[in-house]
Scaffold this active site. Structure first.
Site, PDB file in Angstrom:
ATOM      1  N   ASP A  70      41.375  51.901  47.185  1.00 13.29           N
ATOM      2  CA  ASP A  70      41.198  53.019  48.116  1.00 13.29           C
ATOM      3  C   ASP A  70      42.503  53.454  48.755  1.00 13.29           C
ATOM      4  O   ASP A  70      43.524  52.776  48.685  1.00 13.29           O
ATOM      5  CB  ASP A  70      40.249  52.609  49.242  1.00 13.29           C
ATOM      6  CG  ASP A  70      40.920  51.668  50.232  1.00 13.29           C
ATOM      7  OD1 ASP A  70      41.464  50.636  49.779  1.00 13.29           O
ATOM      8  OD2 ASP A  70      40.948  51.974  51.438  1.00 13.29           O
ATOM      9  N   ASP A  78      42.004  43.151  43.101  1.00 13.81           N
ATOM     10  CA  ASP A  78      42.342  44.430  42.480  1.00 13.81           C
ATOM     11  C   ASP A  78      43.831  44.553  42.181  1.00 13.81           C
ATOM     12  O   ASP A  78      44.221  44.940  41.097  1.00 13.81           O
ATOM     13  CB  ASP A  78      41.858  45.606  43.354  1.00 13.81           C
ATOM     14  CG  ASP A  78      42.326  45.506  44.810  1.00 13.81           C
ATOM     15  OD1 ASP A  78      43.001  44.517  45.180  1.00 13.81           O
ATOM     16  OD2 ASP A  78      42.003  46.422  45.590  1.00 13.81           O
ATOM     17  N   ILE A  79      44.660  44.203  43.180  1.00 12.35           N
ATOM     18  CA  ILE A  79      46.083  44.479  43.017  1.00 12.35           C
ATOM     19  C   ILE A  79      46.939  43.478  43.777  1.00 12.35           C
ATOM     20  O   ILE A  79      46.573  43.028  44.860  1.00 12.35           O
ATOM     21  CB  ILE A  79      46.399  45.934  43.464  1.00 12.35           C
ATOM     22  CG1 ILE A  79      47.835  46.343  43.140  1.00 12.35           C
ATOM     23  CG2 ILE A  79      46.093  46.157  44.935  1.00 12.35           C
ATOM     24  CD1 ILE A  79      48.088  47.847  43.252  1.00 12.35           C
ATOM     25  N   ASP A 101      50.333  43.232  45.558  1.00 13.21           N
ATOM     26  CA  ASP A 101      51.359  44.116  46.125  1.00 13.21           C
ATOM     27  C   ASP A 101      52.474  43.233  46.681  1.00 13.21           C
ATOM     28  O   ASP A 101      53.350  42.810  45.945  1.00 13.21           O
ATOM     29  CB  ASP A 101      50.683  44.998  47.174  1.00 13.21           C
ATOM     30  CG  ASP A 101      51.592  46.078  47.732  1.00 13.21           C
ATOM     31  OD1 ASP A 101      52.403  46.619  46.972  1.00 13.21           O
ATOM     32  OD2 ASP A 101      51.500  46.379  48.932  1.00 13.21           O
ATOM     33  N   SER A 102      52.417  42.875  47.962  1.00  2.55           N
ATOM     34  CA  SER A 102      53.396  41.933  48.509  1.00  2.55           C
ATOM     35  C   SER A 102      53.118  40.528  47.975  1.00  2.55           C
ATOM     36  O   SER A 102      54.005  39.683  47.931  1.00  2.55           O
ATOM     37  CB  SER A 102      53.330  41.929  50.038  1.00  2.55           C
ATOM     38  OG  SER A 102      52.114  41.354  50.474  1.00  2.55           O
ATOM     39  N   GLY A 103      51.867  40.288  47.611  1.00  2.00           N
ATOM     40  CA  GLY A 103      51.481  38.960  47.145  1.00  2.00           C
ATOM     41  C   GLY A 103      50.968  38.066  48.268  1.00  2.00           C
ATOM     42  O   GLY A 103      50.493  36.957  48.019  1.00  2.00           O
ATOM     43  N   LEU A 104      51.046  38.547  49.497  1.00  2.00           N
ATOM     44  CA  LEU A 104      50.674  37.720  50.652  1.00  2.00           C
ATOM     45  C   LEU A 104      49.199  37.333  50.636  1.00  2.00           C
ATOM     46  O   LEU A 104      48.845  36.204  50.963  1.00  2.00           O
ATOM     47  CB  LEU A 104      51.019  38.449  51.963  1.00  2.00           C
ATOM     48  CG  LEU A 104      52.522  38.640  52.220  1.00  2.00           C
ATOM     49  CD1 LEU A 104      52.756  39.577  53.406  1.00  2.00           C
ATOM     50  CD2 LEU A 104      53.199  37.298  52.471  1.00  2.00           C
ATOM     51  N   THR A 105      48.343  38.271  50.249  1.00  2.00           N
ATOM     52  CA  THR A 105      46.901  37.992  50.229  1.00  2.00           C
ATOM     53  C   THR A 105      46.580  36.846  49.269  1.00  2.00           C
ATOM     54  O   THR A 105      45.915  35.882  49.640  1.00  2.00           O
ATOM     55  CB  THR A 105      46.117  39.247  49.795  1.00  2.00           C
ATOM     56  OG1 THR A 105      46.445  40.324  50.674  1.00  2.00           O
ATOM     57  CG2 THR A 105      44.619  39.003  49.834  1.00  2.00           C
ATOM     58  N   LYS A 146      52.395  45.245  41.432  1.00  2.00           N
ATOM     59  CA  LYS A 146      53.614  46.022  41.668  1.00  2.00           C
ATOM     60  C   LYS A 146      54.766  45.033  41.765  1.00  2.00           C
ATOM     61  O   LYS A 146      55.033  44.508  42.841  1.00  2.00           O
ATOM     62  CB  LYS A 146      53.509  46.795  42.981  1.00  2.00           C
ATOM     63  CG  LYS A 146      52.382  47.806  43.057  1.00  2.00           C
ATOM     64  CD  LYS A 146      52.380  48.461  44.441  1.00  2.00           C
ATOM     65  CE  LYS A 146      51.143  49.291  44.655  1.00  2.00           C
ATOM     66  NZ  LYS A 146      51.025  49.782  46.048  1.00  2.00           N
TER      67      LYS A 146
END
Ligand code: IMP
Ligand code: MG
Length: 180
Positions: free
Chosen positions: A161, A102-103, A105-109, A133
């Protein structure tokens, strides 16, 4: 009943989302036109609506699989350690794999997942995220397919969510997690 749940401020309408998903699907279908099959690996749970729309719009042969990592839980800052909660069912050796999230963010996932899945020797491995982001990236990772860049705010809807609320909202909206 949800009662007086505050309504998130609209960032992308359902129509804007649908248009962008169509564009992405055209691009992906054309890029994989020569491939036998594509294995789409959705990152649960936030991917579920984007993956549903994207997978139905593609014109290439595809399989759908899922993977899950430890999530933010009730918080809105990145967890230190990521953990694989659920693995894919498919054997990825020699497959064309597209991770769908989905997104970013930090990119860690995504960094963690590309690392894990690359070790399975796929024929190719690419990533597709609907939102990013750029201001929050902590690792050097760039998605191969991207819907939209957004500012550093908390967004909900279209699968995303806030403390497990708002996932089924048909548009992408902005909330202030402190005020919920
Ligand atoms: P990352 O590892 O920091 O890139 O985190 C990515 C995951 O955090 C996403 O797959 C989302 O589940 C969650 N996340 C990050 N930002 C948001 C947001 O604004 N709204 C909802 N979930 C988010
Ligand atoms: Mg997620």
């Amino acid at each position: 009943m949800a009662g007086m749940e505050p309504q998130p401020a609209v960032m992308f309408t359902a129509e804007q989302i649908a248009r962008r998903v169509q564009e992405l699907s055209r691009q992906i279908s054309s890029d994989y036109a020569a491939a036998d099959e594509l294995v789409m690996v959705g990152v649960l749970r936030g991917c579920y609506i984007f993956l549903a729309d994207l997978s139905r719009a593609l014109t290439v042969r595809r399989r759908i699989d899922f993977i899950a990592v430890s999530t933010y839980g009730q918080q809105t800052c990145p967890s230190e350690s990521l953990r694989l909660i659920m693995d894919v069912r498919s054997d990825l050796v020699g497959q064309h794999v597209l991770i769908v999230d989905d997104i970013l963010d930090s990119g860690l996932t995504l960094h963690y997942l590309t690392h894990i899945l690359r070790a399975r020797n796929p024929a190719s491995l690419r990533t597709c995220v609907f939102l990013r982001k750029p201001g929050r990236l902590q690792v050097d990772i760039a998605p191969d397919y991207l819907g939209f860049d957004i500012p550093d705010v908390w967004v909900v809807g279209y699968g995303l969510d806030c403390a497990d609320r708002y996932r089924a909202l048909p548009y992408i909206g902005q909330v202030d997690p402190q005020r919920l």
